[in-house]
Write a protein that holds these residues in place. Structure first.
Motif, PDB file in Angstrom:
ATOM      1  N   LEU A  62       0.814  -1.212   0.000  1.00  0.00           N
ATOM      2  CA  LEU A  62       0.000   0.000   0.000  1.00  0.00           C
ATOM      3  C   LEU A  62       0.850   1.266   0.000  1.00  0.00           C
ATOM      4  N   SER A  63       1.983   1.247   0.685  1.00  0.00           N
ATOM      5  CA  SER A  63       2.829   2.439   0.732  1.00  0.00           C
ATOM      6  C   SER A  63       3.420   2.774  -0.640  1.00  0.00           C
ATOM      7  N   VAL A  64       3.695   1.751  -1.448  1.00  0.00           N
ATOM      8  CA  VAL A  64       4.184   2.009  -2.809  1.00  0.00           C
ATOM      9  C   VAL A  64       3.078   2.645  -3.645  1.00  0.00           C
ATOM     10  N   LEU A  65       1.835   2.220  -3.442  1.00  0.00           N
ATOM     11  CA  LEU A  65       0.713   2.778  -4.199  1.00  0.00           C
ATOM     12  C   LEU A  65       0.286   4.159  -3.717  1.00  0.00           C
ATOM     13  N   ASP A  66       0.626   4.517  -2.498  1.00  0.00           N
ATOM     14  CA  ASP A  66       0.169   5.777  -1.915  1.00  0.00           C
ATOM     15  C   ASP A  66       1.199   6.901  -2.028  1.00  0.00           C
ATOM     16  N   THR A  67       1.877   6.979  -3.151  1.00  0.00           N
ATOM     17  CA  THR A  67       2.888   8.018  -3.341  1.00  0.00           C
ATOM     18  C   THR A  67       2.322   9.285  -3.970  1.00  0.00           C
ATOM     19  N   GLY A  68       1.080   9.227  -4.455  1.00  0.00           N
ATOM     20  CA  GLY A  68       0.488  10.400  -5.094  1.00  0.00           C
ATOM     21  C   GLY A  68       0.848  10.549  -6.558  1.00  0.00           C
ATOM     22  N   LYS A  69       1.466   9.542  -7.135  1.00  0.00           N
ATOM     23  CA  LYS A  69       1.781   9.568  -8.569  1.00  0.00           C
ATOM     24  C   LYS A  69       1.614   8.163  -9.145  1.00  0.00           C
ATOM     25  N   TYR A  70       1.602   8.081 -10.457  1.00  0.00           N
ATOM     26  CA  TYR A  70       1.438   6.790 -11.117  1.00  0.00           C
ATOM     27  C   TYR A  70       2.660   5.900 -10.884  1.00  0.00           C
ATOM     28  N   ILE A  71       2.398   4.597 -10.713  1.00  0.00           N
ATOM     29  CA  ILE A  71       3.439   3.607 -10.466  1.00  0.00           C
ATOM     30  C   ILE A  71       3.339   2.531 -11.547  1.00  0.00           C
ATOM     31  N   ASP A  72       4.471   2.052 -12.034  1.00  0.00           N
ATOM     32  CA  ASP A  72       4.481   0.957 -13.007  1.00  0.00           C
ATOM     33  C   ASP A  72       4.005  -0.334 -12.352  1.00  0.00           C
ATOM     34  N   PHE A  73       3.207  -1.102 -13.099  1.00  0.00           N
ATOM     35  CA  PHE A  73       2.668  -2.355 -12.587  1.00  0.00           C
ATOM     36  C   PHE A  73       2.582  -3.357 -13.727  1.00  0.00           C
ATOM     37  N   GLN A  74       3.231  -4.508 -13.552  1.00  0.00           N
ATOM     38  CA  GLN A  74       3.175  -5.586 -14.534  1.00  0.00           C
ATOM     39  C   GLN A  74       2.533  -6.797 -13.881  1.00  0.00           C
ATOM     40  N   MET A  75       1.626  -7.455 -14.635  1.00  0.00           N
ATOM     41  CA  MET A  75       0.921  -8.622 -14.121  1.00  0.00           C
ATOM     42  C   MET A  75       1.214  -9.840 -14.979  1.00  0.00           C
ATOM     43  N   TYR A  76       1.058 -10.997 -14.370  1.00  0.00           N
ATOM     44  CA  TYR A  76       1.253 -12.256 -15.076  1.00  0.00           C
ATOM     45  C   TYR A  76       0.309 -12.399 -16.267  1.00  0.00           C
ATOM     46  N   SER A  77      -0.885 -11.795 -16.174  1.00  0.00           N
ATOM     47  CA  SER A  77      -1.877 -11.944 -17.231  1.00  0.00           C
ATOM     48  C   SER A  77      -1.529 -11.152 -18.477  1.00  0.00           C
ATOM     49  N   ASP A  78      -0.619 -10.193 -18.367  1.00  0.00           N
ATOM     50  CA  ASP A  78      -0.214  -9.352 -19.493  1.00  0.00           C
ATOM     51  C   ASP A  78       1.242  -8.938 -19.290  1.00  0.00           C
ATOM     52  N   PRO A  79       2.188  -9.897 -19.357  1.00  0.00           N
ATOM     53  CA  PRO A  79       3.575  -9.619 -18.955  1.00  0.00           C
ATOM     54  C   PRO A  79       4.324  -8.635 -19.858  1.00  0.00           C
ATOM     55  N   ASP A  80       3.847  -8.422 -21.073  1.00  0.00           N
ATOM     56  CA  ASP A  80       4.544  -7.522 -21.990  1.00  0.00           C
ATOM     57  C   ASP A  80       4.007  -6.097 -21.951  1.00  0.00           C
ATOM     58  N   TYR A  81       3.088  -5.823 -21.022  1.00  0.00           N
ATOM     59  CA  TYR A  81       2.478  -4.496 -20.934  1.00  0.00           C
ATOM     60  C   TYR A  81       2.687  -3.952 -19.525  1.00  0.00           C
ATOM     61  N   THR A  82       3.082  -2.706 -19.435  1.00  0.00           N
ATOM     62  CA  THR A  82       3.257  -2.047 -18.143  1.00  0.00           C
ATOM     63  C   THR A  82       2.120  -1.056 -17.939  1.00  0.00           C
ATOM     64  N   TYR A  83       1.340  -1.280 -16.899  1.00  0.00           N
ATOM     65  CA  TYR A  83       0.244  -0.384 -16.543  1.00  0.00           C
ATOM     66  C   TYR A  83       0.778   0.712 -15.640  1.00  0.00           C
ATOM     67  N   GLN A  84       0.189   1.884 -15.734  1.00  0.00           N
ATOM     68  CA  GLN A  84       0.474   2.987 -14.823  1.00  0.00           C
ATOM     69  C   GLN A  84      -0.692   3.028 -13.849  1.00  0.00           C
ATOM     70  N   VAL A  85      -0.448   2.720 -12.568  1.00  0.00           N
ATOM     71  CA  VAL A  85      -1.535   2.565 -11.613  1.00  0.00           C
ATOM     72  C   VAL A  85      -1.418   3.532 -10.437  1.00  0.00           C
ATOM     73  N   ILE A  86      -2.572   3.826  -9.852  1.00  0.00           N
ATOM     74  CA  ILE A  86      -2.679   4.546  -8.593  1.00  0.00           C
ATOM     75  C   ILE A  86      -3.799   3.877  -7.806  1.00  0.00           C
ATOM     76  N   ARG A  87      -3.783   4.053  -6.508  1.00  0.00           N
ATOM     77  CA  ARG A  87      -4.878   3.530  -5.700  1.00  0.00           C
ATOM     78  C   ARG A  87      -5.888   4.646  -5.534  1.00  0.00           C
ATOM     79  N   GLN A  88      -7.118   4.414  -6.031  1.00  0.00           N
ATOM     80  CA  GLN A  88      -8.144   5.445  -6.003  1.00  0.00           C
ATOM     81  C   GLN A  88      -9.171   5.244  -4.911  1.00  0.00           C
ATOM     82  N   SER A  89      -9.302   4.050  -4.406  1.00  0.00           N
ATOM     83  CA  SER A  89     -10.353   3.801  -3.431  1.00  0.00           C
ATOM     84  C   SER A  89      -9.805   2.955  -2.291  1.00  0.00           C
TER      85      SER A  89
END
Length: 115
Positions: free
Chosen positions: A78-105
């Motif tokens: 949670l502390s990595v997600l709560d930085t106030g900016k987008y964070i890179d996130f890669q998942m096993y379901s789409d390993p060749d794509y990097t999502y830019q994520v934030i925690r909104q809720s």
């Protein structure tokens, strides 16, 4: 990547957190950002302007943390997600794509029971 694994922010892996994604994420195609201009006088319909971007989309994940340090690992996650900016996130379901994520809720922490 093996099933359930992820990399968060190029610094935290699912193996370091002893965590796995438990659901297969359903990710919708994002909506295109358009500006609707209805102000010009003398036209019979609105003018659409393409803003050259897409709206954010929601990804809902269920992540399981195991081991004695589960509470500590949840806080790290949670502390990595709560930085106030987008964070890179890669998942096993789409390993060749990097999502830019934030925690909104809010997140829900549940303690499953086993029998």
């Amino acid at each position: 990547m093996e099933r359930g694994s992820f990399v968060l922010g190029h610094q935290l892996t699912s193996d370091q957190l002893n965590a796995r994604i438990l659901n297969y994420p359903t990710i919708a195609v994002p909506e295109r950002k358009m500006t609707l201009n209805t102000s010009p006088v003398g036209i019979d319909r609105a003018i659409l302007f393409d803003d050259g971007a897409y709206n954010n989309r929601d990804i809902q994940l269920i992540i399981g943390f195991e081991g004695k340090q589960a509470d500590s690992n949840i806080q790290k996650f949670l502390s990595v997600l709560d930085t106030g900016k987008y964070i890179d996130f890669q998942m096993y379901s789409d390993p060749d794509y990097t999502y830019q994520v934030i925690r909104q809720s809010t997140g829900t922490i549940a303690r499953p029971t086993y029998s």
